[in-house]
Design a protein around this motif. Structure first.
Motif, PDB file in Angstrom:
ATOM      1  N   PRO A   1       0.821  -1.226   0.000  1.00 18.96           N
ATOM      2  CA  PRO A   1       0.000   0.000   0.000  1.00 18.96           C
ATOM      3  C   PRO A   1       0.852   1.271   0.000  1.00 18.96           C
ATOM      4  O   PRO A   1       0.405   2.313  -0.474  1.00 18.96           O
ATOM      5  CB  PRO A   1      -0.820  -0.126   1.279  1.00 18.96           C
ATOM      6  N   ASN A   2       2.045   1.195   0.536  1.00 20.44           N
ATOM      7  CA  ASN A   2       2.902   2.385   0.558  1.00 20.44           C
ATOM      8  C   ASN A   2       3.340   2.808  -0.844  1.00 20.44           C
ATOM      9  O   ASN A   2       3.708   3.972  -1.060  1.00 20.44           O
ATOM     10  CB  ASN A   2       4.154   2.121   1.392  1.00 20.44           C
ATOM     11  N   MET A   3       3.306   1.860  -1.801  1.00 21.02           N
ATOM     12  CA  MET A   3       3.715   2.180  -3.160  1.00 21.02           C
ATOM     13  C   MET A   3       2.660   2.962  -3.918  1.00 21.02           C
ATOM     14  O   MET A   3       2.868   3.364  -5.061  1.00 21.02           O
ATOM     15  CB  MET A   3       4.038   0.890  -3.934  1.00 21.02           C
ATOM     16  N   GLY A   4       1.510   3.167  -3.289  1.00 22.39           N
ATOM     17  CA  GLY A   4       0.477   3.995  -3.918  1.00 22.39           C
ATOM     18  C   GLY A   4       0.904   5.439  -4.057  1.00 22.39           C
ATOM     19  O   GLY A   4       0.378   6.178  -4.905  1.00 22.39           O
ATOM     20  N   ASP A   5       1.838   5.865  -3.237  1.00 17.57           N
ATOM     21  CA  ASP A   5       2.374   7.217  -3.338  1.00 17.57           C
ATOM     22  C   ASP A   5       3.381   7.250  -4.493  1.00 17.57           C
ATOM     23  O   ASP A   5       4.401   6.571  -4.438  1.00 17.57           O
ATOM     24  CB  ASP A   5       3.062   7.601  -2.021  1.00 17.57           C
ATOM     25  N   PRO A   6       3.095   8.045  -5.521  1.00 16.88           N
ATOM     26  CA  PRO A   6       4.012   8.079  -6.672  1.00 16.88           C
ATOM     27  C   PRO A   6       5.431   8.486  -6.294  1.00 16.88           C
ATOM     28  O   PRO A   6       6.395   8.024  -6.912  1.00 16.88           O
ATOM     29  CB  PRO A   6       3.383   9.110  -7.616  1.00 16.88           C
ATOM     30  N   LEU A   7       5.594   9.353  -5.294  1.00 15.45           N
ATOM     31  CA  LEU A   7       6.929   9.771  -4.888  1.00 15.45           C
ATOM     32  C   LEU A   7       7.716   8.601  -4.313  1.00 15.45           C
ATOM     33  O   LEU A   7       8.904   8.426  -4.611  1.00 15.45           O
ATOM     34  CB  LEU A   7       6.839  10.903  -3.860  1.00 15.45           C
ATOM     35  N   VAL A   8       7.059   7.796  -3.473  1.00 17.07           N
ATOM     36  CA  VAL A   8       7.728   6.642  -2.871  1.00 17.07           C
ATOM     37  C   VAL A   8       8.102   5.626  -3.939  1.00 17.07           C
ATOM     38  O   VAL A   8       9.230   5.123  -3.992  1.00 17.07           O
ATOM     39  CB  VAL A   8       6.841   6.000  -1.787  1.00 17.07           C
ATOM     40  N   PHE A   9       7.144   5.315  -4.813  1.00 22.76           N
ATOM     41  CA  PHE A   9       7.414   4.339  -5.866  1.00 22.76           C
ATOM     42  C   PHE A   9       8.492   4.858  -6.824  1.00 22.76           C
ATOM     43  O   PHE A   9       9.372   4.104  -7.252  1.00 22.76           O
ATOM     44  CB  PHE A   9       6.129   4.037  -6.635  1.00 22.76           C
ATOM     45  N   GLY A  10       8.416   6.135  -7.145  1.00 26.72           N
ATOM     46  CA  GLY A  10       9.429   6.721  -8.020  1.00 26.72           C
ATOM     47  C   GLY A  10      10.805   6.667  -7.402  1.00 26.72           C
ATOM     48  O   GLY A  10      11.813   6.442  -8.100  1.00 26.72           O
ATOM     49  N   PHE A  11      10.862   6.875  -6.061  1.00 26.96           N
ATOM     50  CA  PHE A  11      12.151   6.789  -5.381  1.00 26.96           C
ATOM     51  C   PHE A  11      12.723   5.383  -5.483  1.00 26.96           C
ATOM     52  O   PHE A  11      13.920   5.198  -5.728  1.00 26.96           O
ATOM     53  CB  PHE A  11      11.993   7.197  -3.916  1.00 26.96           C
ATOM     54  N   VAL A  12      11.862   4.373  -5.278  1.00 26.51           N
ATOM     55  CA  VAL A  12      12.322   2.984  -5.352  1.00 26.51           C
ATOM     56  C   VAL A  12      12.819   2.651  -6.763  1.00 26.51           C
ATOM     57  O   VAL A  12      13.879   2.031  -6.950  1.00 26.51           O
ATOM     58  CB  VAL A  12      11.204   2.021  -4.919  1.00 26.51           C
ATOM     59  N   VAL A  13      12.042   3.076  -7.774  1.00 26.79           N
ATOM     60  CA  VAL A  13      12.451   2.815  -9.160  1.00 26.79           C
ATOM     61  C   VAL A  13      13.767   3.532  -9.473  1.00 26.79           C
ATOM     62  O   VAL A  13      14.673   2.967 -10.097  1.00 26.79           O
ATOM     63  CB  VAL A  13      11.346   3.259 -10.135  1.00 26.79           C
ATOM     64  N   ALA A  14      13.886   4.787  -9.028  1.00 30.40           N
ATOM     65  CA  ALA A  14      15.116   5.540  -9.271  1.00 30.40           C
ATOM     66  C   ALA A  14      16.308   4.889  -8.581  1.00 30.40           C
ATOM     67  O   ALA A  14      17.420   4.831  -9.142  1.00 30.40           O
ATOM     68  CB  ALA A  14      14.947   6.981  -8.798  1.00 30.40           C
ATOM     69  N   LEU A  15      16.083   4.370  -7.365  1.00 28.36           N
ATOM     70  CA  LEU A  15      17.163   3.704  -6.647  1.00 28.36           C
ATOM     71  C   LEU A  15      17.635   2.459  -7.407  1.00 28.36           C
ATOM     72  O   LEU A  15      18.842   2.217  -7.530  1.00 28.36           O
ATOM     73  CB  LEU A  15      16.695   3.323  -5.242  1.00 28.36           C
ATOM     74  N   CYS A  16      16.672   1.705  -7.930  1.00 26.19           N
ATOM     75  CA  CYS A  16      17.048   0.518  -8.721  1.00 26.19           C
ATOM     76  C   CYS A  16      17.820   0.918  -9.977  1.00 26.19           C
ATOM     77  O   CYS A  16      18.809   0.265 -10.361  1.00 26.19           O
ATOM     78  CB  CYS A  16      15.800  -0.265  -9.107  1.00 26.19           C
ATOM     79  N   ALA A  17      17.401   2.020 -10.624  1.00 25.62           N
ATOM     80  CA  ALA A  17      18.084   2.478 -11.835  1.00 25.62           C
ATOM     81  C   ALA A  17      19.507   2.936 -11.526  1.00 25.62           C
ATOM     82  O   ALA A  17      20.442   2.671 -12.297  1.00 25.62           O
ATOM     83  CB  ALA A  17      17.289   3.613 -12.483  1.00 25.62           C
ATOM     84  N   VAL A  18      19.680   3.623 -10.391  1.00 28.79           N
ATOM     85  CA  VAL A  18      21.015   4.076 -10.005  1.00 28.79           C
ATOM     86  C   VAL A  18      21.927   2.883  -9.734  1.00 28.79           C
ATOM     87  O   VAL A  18      23.093   2.847 -10.155  1.00 28.79           O
ATOM     88  CB  VAL A  18      20.934   4.994  -8.777  1.00 28.79           C
ATOM     89  N   VAL A  19      21.400   1.881  -9.002  1.00 27.08           N
ATOM     90  CA  VAL A  19      22.190   0.686  -8.718  1.00 27.08           C
ATOM     91  C   VAL A  19      22.591  -0.016 -10.019  1.00 27.08           C
ATOM     92  O   VAL A  19      23.737  -0.452 -10.190  1.00 27.08           O
ATOM     93  CB  VAL A  19      21.399  -0.268  -7.801  1.00 27.08           C
ATOM     94  N   TRP A  20      21.641  -0.110 -10.953  1.00 30.72           N
ATOM     95  CA  TRP A  20      21.930  -0.720 -12.251  1.00 30.72           C
ATOM     96  C   TRP A  20      23.043   0.037 -12.985  1.00 30.72           C
ATOM     97  O   TRP A  20      24.007  -0.557 -13.487  1.00 30.72           O
ATOM     98  CB  TRP A  20      20.653  -0.756 -13.081  1.00 30.72           C
ATOM     99  N   SER A  21      22.922   1.365 -13.055  1.00 32.24           N
ATOM    100  CA  SER A  21      23.885   2.177 -13.795  1.00 32.24           C
ATOM    101  C   SER A  21      25.279   2.107 -13.182  1.00 32.24           C
ATOM    102  O   SER A  21      26.274   1.917 -13.879  1.00 32.24           O
ATOM    103  CB  SER A  21      23.409   3.630 -13.855  1.00 32.24           C
ATOM    104  N   VAL A  22      25.349   2.282 -11.861  1.00 31.41           N
ATOM    105  CA  VAL A  22      26.652   2.258 -11.198  1.00 31.41           C
ATOM    106  C   VAL A  22      27.303   0.882 -11.351  1.00 31.41           C
ATOM    107  O   VAL A  22      28.505   0.778 -11.623  1.00 31.41           O
ATOM    108  CB  VAL A  22      26.507   2.645  -9.716  1.00 31.41           C
TER     109      VAL A  22
END
Length: 375
Positions: free
Chosen positions: A118-139
């Motif tokens: 339910p916490n992923m309903g907040d677009p900011l929270v979900f966007g943060f998680v997706v961005a974190l995964c993208a950063v980990v992938w890139s680095v």
């Protein structure tokens, strides 16, 4: 699998221990009333200790524990960061085909979490998680590329070192072959002349002292020349050849060789027309004639007639030594490497070499390809 269980670099071991301890500490923060949640966190922490050694297996274990945790609790936990650590290990250390498969699995997990947590309903929270995964992938991908570049550089350096060692061995072998040819030319010819002259002096010492005296002088002259050549060769071997002036036999040396052969009782006809050839070609011509006359002294002996022909054109140099085999062989014996040495010398000039019977005697014929000088 071969190799140690843990990497040899202790700082990497300490880093892995620190990451595993951090994940276990985060799991320990949960209340004891939720032992399953704590056990999942501890399982992830233990699996991360082997992430460098078995990245894909560790990712599968951590990913599976994460799915169990999401299915039972219904939301992400703070220690689920272990999934990203395992994900980074696969991207950095795993096979390339596994990298994209794991990336797809993480993307599928994000979709699942979007619907379950339910916490992923907040677009900011979900966007943060997706961005974190993208950063980990890139680095991780950058680290992988740097690692592969370092490995490729090390492999090129190793290949260059192997090639350098191979070239050194080839150069050493070529130098040994050159020195062996020079030694053979010096020793074989000089000894053959000296033996023939000594035999002749022995027979005439009581009947013709003048001829015996001439033979002994020839032996002394040949011996001095041989010692000088040996001194130069030894100086090259010892690395102090700069102190010894080089001696490059020229075509004028052919008259000296013919004179020595005549003094040993060989009748020589010398016909040389080879103006304008370079020093290397002159040396080869002289060595060919020298070795051929050495063989005449050994196997045909005194009384043999020999025709020596040297002709040079713009493209080729022809060398021919033919004897009639009518002499008396000396007792010097030996041989066996002379023809091989002559053939090697000719092949170095890209030429052709033939040696074989000619009537009752023997003929050596060589054609050297001259180097084309660019204007």
């Amino acid at each position: 699998m071969d190799g140690p269980l843990f990497p040899a670099d202790w700082w990497r071991v300490l880093l892995d221990l620190a990451i595993a301890t951090a994940v276990a500490t985060l799991a320990w923060q949960y209340p004891l009333s939720a032992p399953g949640t704590i056990a999942i966190g501890f399982g992830m922490a233990l699996a991360l200790l082997l992430r460098r050694r078995f990245p894909l297996l560790v990712m599968a274990v951590v990913y599976g524990l994460g799915l169990v945790q999401v299915a039972t609790v219904g939301e992400l936990q703070i220690y689920d960061v272990a999934v990203l650590v395992a994900f980074a290990a696969v991207v950095t250390h795993g096979a390339l085909r596994h990298v994209y498969a794991v990336a797809g699995a993480v993307a599928a997990a994000l979709v699942l979490i979007w619907f379950v947590d339910p916490n992923m309903g907040d677009p900011l929270v979900f966007g943060f998680v997706v961005a974190l995964c993208a950063v980990v992938w890139s680095v991780s991908l950058v680290l992988r590329q740097r690692k592969e570049a370092a490995e490729a550089y090390a492999e090129r350096a190793l290949a260059a070192e192997r090639e350098r060692d191979h070239l050194v061995r080839l150069a050493a072998a070529a130098e040994r072959a050159t020195i062996a040819r020079e030694l053979h030319d010096v020793v074989a010819h000089s000894l053959a002349v000296m033996v023939v002259q000594a035999d002749g002096a022995t027979f005439v010492v009581e009947k013709d002292t003048a001829r015996a005296r001439t033979a002994l002088r020839t032996i002394a002259d040949v011996g001095r020349d041989a010692l000088a050549d040996m001194h130069r060769i030894v100086a090259v071997l010892r690395g102090d050849s700069e102190d010894v002036p080089p001696r490059r036999p020229g075509l004028d040396q052919l008259d000296v060789l013919a004179g020595r052969a005549r003094s040993a009782g060989v009748v020589i006809s010398l016909d040389v027309a080879a103006d304008g050839i370079d020093a290397a070609e002159e040396l080869t011509v002289v060595r060919l004639v020298q070795e051929a006359l050495t063989n005449v002294l050994r196997h045909a002996g005194s009384g043999t007639s020999v025709e020596v022909l040297v002709r040079a054109s713009d493209d080729e140099i022809e060398v021919s030594i033919t004897d009639d085999g009518a002499g008396t062989p000396s007792s010097s014996g030996g041989g066996g490497n002379g023809l091989v040495g002559m053939r090697e010398r000719v092949l170095l000039h890209g030429g052709r070499f033939e040696a074989g019977p000619s009537g009752a005697g023997w003929r050596v014929h060589a054609v050297l390809t001259r180097r084309v000088l660019q204007a």
